[in-house]
Design an enzyme around this catalytic site. Structure first.
Site, short mmCIF file in Angstrom:
data_model
loop_
_atom_site.label_atom_id
_atom_site.label_comp_id
_atom_site.label_asym_id
_atom_site.label_seq_id
_atom_site.Cartn_x
_atom_site.Cartn_y
_atom_site.Cartn_z
N GLU A 244 0.88 -1.17 0.00
CA GLU A 244 0.00 0.00 0.00
C GLU A 244 0.92 1.22 0.00
O GLU A 244 1.53 1.53 1.03
CB GLU A 244 -0.88 0.01 1.26
CG GLU A 244 -1.86 -1.13 1.34
CD GLU A 244 -2.96 -1.03 0.30
OE1 GLU A 244 -3.20 0.07 -0.24
OE2 GLU A 244 -3.57 -2.07 0.00
N CYS A 278 -2.09 9.53 2.08
CA CYS A 278 -1.75 8.80 0.85
C CYS A 278 -2.79 9.07 -0.23
O CYS A 278 -2.44 9.21 -1.39
CB CYS A 278 -1.63 7.31 1.13
SG CYS A 278 -3.09 6.61 1.90
P1 NAD Z 1 8.50 4.85 4.35
O1 NAD Z 1 8.50 4.09 3.07
O2 NAD Z 1 9.61 5.78 4.62
O3 NAD Z 1 8.45 3.87 5.61
C1 NAD Z 1 7.40 2.96 5.79
C2 NAD Z 1 7.84 1.90 6.78
O4 NAD Z 1 8.87 1.12 6.20
C3 NAD Z 1 8.39 2.44 8.10
O5 NAD Z 1 7.92 1.64 9.15
C4 NAD Z 1 9.89 2.26 7.93
O6 NAD Z 1 10.60 2.10 9.13
C5 NAD Z 1 9.94 0.99 7.13
N1 NAD Z 1 11.17 0.80 6.35
C6 NAD Z 1 11.96 1.76 5.81
N2 NAD Z 1 12.98 1.18 5.13
C7 NAD Z 1 12.82 -0.16 5.25
C8 NAD Z 1 13.54 -1.28 4.77
N3 NAD Z 1 14.65 -1.14 4.01
N4 NAD Z 1 13.10 -2.53 5.08
C9 NAD Z 1 11.97 -2.68 5.81
N5 NAD Z 1 11.25 -1.65 6.31
C10 NAD Z 1 11.66 -0.41 6.02
O7 NAD Z 1 7.09 5.58 4.38
P2 NAD Z 1 6.57 6.62 5.46
O8 NAD Z 1 7.30 7.89 5.21
O9 NAD Z 1 6.56 6.01 6.80
O10 NAD Z 1 5.05 6.78 5.00
C11 NAD Z 1 4.64 7.68 4.04
C12 NAD Z 1 4.30 6.95 2.77
O11 NAD Z 1 3.29 5.98 3.04
C13 NAD Z 1 3.71 7.87 1.72
O12 NAD Z 1 4.20 7.53 0.45
C14 NAD Z 1 2.22 7.56 1.81
O13 NAD Z 1 1.50 7.88 0.66
C15 NAD Z 1 2.24 6.10 2.10
N6 NAD Z 1 0.98 5.65 2.69
C16 NAD Z 1 0.18 4.82 1.97
C17 NAD Z 1 -1.04 4.41 2.50
C18 NAD Z 1 -1.93 3.48 1.73
O14 NAD Z 1 -2.80 2.87 2.35
N7 NAD Z 1 -1.77 3.33 0.43
C19 NAD Z 1 -1.42 4.83 3.77
C20 NAD Z 1 -0.59 5.67 4.48
C21 NAD Z 1 0.64 6.07 3.92
#
Ligand code: NAD
Length: 501
Positions: A244, A278
């Site tokens: 997502e 998002c």
């Molecule tokens: P992010 O991708 O920076 O991090 C998401 C998660 O992944 C965090 O828990 C982070 O610690 C973890 N992570 C980071 N690097 C990793 C790795 N190499 N291996 C495993 N885990 C890792 O995203 P964010 O900044 O936390 O969230 C914002 C993003 O999420 C935006 O793009 C937003 O649109 C999206 N989002 C999507 C939805 C949806 O339902 N489609 C909902 C909310 C947010």
């Protein structure tokens, strides 16, 4: 790697979360390494066996107790969300309420959606009784973002639990307290299932450890860039993966639309949660006849929004320290490429706070139109007609959600059907988010797979197909003893039937 080359730098064992609003430290949390994550997954597996063996009504009752506990703790949970994200307390409360709606739906509907059901067995297999059941996967890993630190991961956690799985949850390193509180409330509400829902805290390395831990599925919510990395890790062990990711959602406004309603929705969709949604509104395509009027109404409303750390602010700070710079870059590049600033501009970015920015005539190839801005900005471009609006809305790498504002509801629904988006709202924004029966998810850079609704329950199951032979068929086609002449007759009959129908 040789011993001498091995990195012996001691790893930090805790990390500190700071308030995005004040910068002050909020709490320390442990950094879960591969051993801690593996331990959580082992405990989850033991709990999962017992949970899966429970009857569906018993699981429903446990989860409804969890829901009631969460509702009773609404103030604490909203406080934690507000403190960690910086969002206004009212927004945090709404987030908890939406989560409760989804949890209730998942708990109440899992038994019906996943139970064994008969399917037609067809002509060739008329002697078989055919059934299909959706069985839990076992242990589901959930990696969550920070922008809706309860609602978003619970779209996976609540549905995975309802489907009979255990869950190990790795919240964002910016909002671990919300995840810790969630697991505490679960343990208090559902005693006797230690490890059924565990929260492990940490940043990317902890998430990577979870992806490597042998969970039966990994549900990831975050940016597409991180999704690619986590998916690559999951690919090593063929761990199923659900993504997502972000969006660049568009709103189409037709000539007969209610412009006040459209402006109101655009401002809320673009600016609420400081634009860090998002499925927030980032692009608007309004037909030329109404473009100027819509822009005026949007500017009027957006310009009146109180922004800051106060409790009555419309929205608070950017949660992530670096996000304000991304917003500024998108605005600056758009203006340099010829966009018009109708409200705000580069100077709207002040430290962690960003005042509303409304742009018009933004070149379609600028970052403000192609990349997720994730800030309180919106671009409103004029289009010749609905066809052009649809074409531009669809010309994005993202395909998460969209909205249509149209005077005629049927015509609006017809436009919705032409939009490349996992969810479309007609005459509202984010209308689907509060409807638990509707699946949610996108395609392209917005990811794949679905949470919520029946699809969201099934996403955390493996279908098992079962046939039970009811009687001996006249010709047993799965036996070497079937006479060749009888087999030929069966083929001839099948061919005759299929040619006719
Ligand atoms: P992010 O991708 O920076 O991090 C998401 C998660 O992944 C965090 O828990 C982070 O610690 C973890 N992570 C980071 N690097 C990793 C790795 N190499 N291996 C495993 N885990 C890792 O995203 P964010 O900044 O936390 O969230 C914002 C993003 O999420 C935006 O793009 C937003 O649109 C999206 N989002 C999507 C939805 C949806 O339902 N489609 C909902 C909310 C947010």
């Amino acid at each position: 790697m040789t011993d001498t080359a091995r990195d012996t730098t001691p790893r930090p064992t805790t990390f500190t979360v700071h308030s995005p609003a004040t910068g002050k430290p909020l709490a320390d949390h442990p950094v879960a390494g591969p051993e801690e994550v593996a331990r959580a997954v082992r405990r989850a597996r033991t709990a999962a066996d017992r949970w899966a063996a429970e009857s569906a009504p018993r699981r429903r009752d446990h989860l409804l107790r969890f829901k009631r506990r969460l509702a009773s703790a609404l103030d604490d949970v909203a406080d934690t969300i507000a403190a960690e994200t910086g969002k206004p307390r009212g927004d945090a409360e709404l987030e908890v309420v939406l989560t409760l709606e989804h949890l209730a739906w998942a708990a109440r509907n899992a038994g019906r959606v996943l139970r064994r059901r008969g399917v037609p067995s067809g002509l060739v297999a008329a002697h078989q009784r055919a059934t299909l059941v959706h069985r839990p996967l076992g242990v589901v890993g959930v990696i969550g973002p920070w922008n809706y630190p309860l609602y978003t991961p619970m779209g996976s956690i609540g549905y995975a639990l309802a489907a009979g799985n255990a869950v190990v949850f790795k919240p964002s390193e910016h909002t671990p307290g919300t995840g810790v509180l969630l697991a505490e409330l679960f343990d208090a509400a559902v005693p006797g299932y230690a490890g059924l829902l565990t929260t492990v805290t940490g940043a990317a390395a902890t998430g990577e450890a979870l992806a490597r831990s042998g969970v039966d599925k990994l549900a990831f919510t975050g940016s597409p860039g991180t999704a690619r990395k986590v998916m690559a890790v999951c690919a090593e062990s063929l761990t199923p993966f659900l993504a997502e990711c972000g969006g660049k959602d568009a709103v189409v406004v037709t000539a007969d639309a209610d412009l006040d309603a459209a402006a109101d929705a655009v401002v809320w969709g673009a600016m609420s949660n400081a634009g860090q949604t998002c499925a927030g509104v980032e692009r608007v395509y309004a037909v030329r006849e109404v473009h100027a009027a819509l822009c005026r109404k949007v500017v009027e409303r957006a310009g009146a929004l109180p922004v800051g750390p106060d409790a009555d602010a419309a929205y608070g700070p950017m949660t992530m320290p670096g996000q304000a710079a991304v917003v500024r870059r998108h605005v600056d590049e758009a203006l340099a490429a010829g966009a018009r600033a109708l409200l705000g501009g580069s100077a709207s970015v002040s430290g962690r706070y960003v005042s509303p920015v409304v742009l018009a005539d933004v070149p379609e190839d600028s970052a403000a139109m192609t990349e997720e801005t994730f800030g309180p900005t919106v671009a409103i471009n004029a289009v010749a007609d609905v066809d052009e609006a649809v074409e531009r809305a669809n010309a994005s790498a993202y395909a998460l959600a969209a909205s249509v504002f149209c005077g005629d509801r049927r015509a609006g629904a017809a436009i919705a059907a032409r939009l490349r988006a996992g969810a479309v709202s007609v005459n509202s924004v984010l209308g689907f988010a509060a409807v638990p029966a509707l699946p949610f998810g996108g395609s392209g850079d917005s990811g794949f797979g679905r949470v919520h609704g029946e699809e969201g329950l099934k996403a955390f199951t493996a279908p098992q197909s079962v046939t039970v032979r009811r009687f001996a068929p006249p010709v047993n086609l799965t036996s070497f003893t079937a006479p060749a002449a009888a087999r030929a007759r069966a083929v001839a009959v099948a061919r005759w039937l299929h040619r006719r129908r």
